[in-house]
Design an enzyme around this catalytic site. Structure first.
Site, PDB file in Angstrom:
ATOM      1  N   ILE A 103     -61.885   6.481  36.221  1.00  0.00           N
ATOM      2  CA  ILE A 103     -61.916   7.456  35.140  1.00  0.00           C
ATOM      3  C   ILE A 103     -63.353   7.895  34.875  1.00  0.00           C
ATOM      4  O   ILE A 103     -64.297   7.130  35.129  1.00  0.00           O
ATOM      5  CB  ILE A 103     -61.256   6.880  33.863  1.00  0.00           C
ATOM      6  CG1 ILE A 103     -61.151   7.932  32.747  1.00  0.00           C
ATOM      7  CG2 ILE A 103     -61.939   5.601  33.410  1.00  0.00           C
ATOM      8  CD1 ILE A 103     -60.297   7.500  31.554  1.00  0.00           C
ATOM      9  N   CYS A 104     -63.519   9.110  34.392  1.00  0.00           N
ATOM     10  CA  CYS A 104     -64.804   9.649  33.932  1.00  0.00           C
ATOM     11  C   CYS A 104     -65.770   9.789  35.119  1.00  0.00           C
ATOM     12  O   CYS A 104     -65.514  10.523  36.043  1.00  0.00           O
ATOM     13  CB  CYS A 104     -65.347   8.773  32.808  1.00  0.00           C
ATOM     14  SG  CYS A 104     -66.645   9.513  31.801  1.00  0.00           S
ATOM     15  N   ALA A 105     -66.883   9.071  35.092  1.00  0.00           N
ATOM     16  CA  ALA A 105     -67.828   9.085  36.210  1.00  0.00           C
ATOM     17  C   ALA A 105     -67.392   8.141  37.329  1.00  0.00           C
ATOM     18  O   ALA A 105     -67.939   8.170  38.431  1.00  0.00           O
ATOM     19  CB  ALA A 105     -69.226   8.701  35.725  1.00  0.00           C
TER      20      ALA A 105
END
Length: 183
Positions: A103-105
């Site tokens: 998730i995200c980065a």
């Protein structure tokens, strides 16, 4: 009981890691939080310190696990990306067709592991150029085979739901939604 690893590195995004841990455990999915250092204490991106269940050197039998999860956060995602053992574990799990989620980065870790070429993925805005060879989508959560990706902290619940759906099925995912008043 199904079981997964949630990797923790200094600077991890607390919401993305701990929401997933909490919700998976609520639906009887075992979770080992795993520090990538020799210290069980891991400080997140917002100065919340978590005591990991295990250290990465304790992970020697991957047959016990059904998948691995990479939270985002900075510099947490970079620390995970630059850890050779994390990359090795993700590569093995992908080869064995086990779930790999980020998730995200976090998808930059999957890129380094070489497991998203030709796969549909998403990430936090601004990381798309780092996800070469993948098919980038601006969707909240994207699942392509055994790979699950999501965009960021506000989507930690949706990310956890998709992981539960993958591991335990639609019924368990719907139960969680009802339990947490998601509907």
């Amino acid at each position: 009981m199904m079981k997964v690893i949630v990797f923790l590195a200094e600077g991890f995004e607390e919401v993305e890691a701990l929401t997933v841990v909490d919700y998976l455990r609520r639906k009887d999915i075992g979770v080992d939080t795993v520090s990538i250092t020799q210290n069980n204490m891991v400080k997140g991106a917002h100065d919340i310190t978590v005591i990991a269940d295990k250290k990465i050197d304790d992970i020697n039998n991957l047959d016990r696990y059904d998948g691995a999860i990479i939270p985002g956060g900075m510099p947490g995602a970079i620390n995970l990306r630059d850890n050779a053992r994390v990359i090795e574990i993700l590569s093995i799990m992908n080869k064995d067709d086990k779930m790999v989620a980020a998730i995200c980065a976090g998808p930059i870790v999957l890129q380094r592991a070489g497991i998203i070429a030709g796969k549909r993925v998403t990430s936090y805005p601004g990381f798309e150029e780092k996800l070469k060879d993948s098919i980038y989508m601006e969707e909240p959560v994207v699942r392509d085979g055994n790979i699950i990706t999501s965009r960021g902290p506000a989507l930690a619940v949706d990310f956890a739901i998709e992981i539960i759906k993958y591991l335990r099925g639609e019924e368990k995912a719907e139960e969680l939604k009802e339990d947490i008043l998601y509907k």
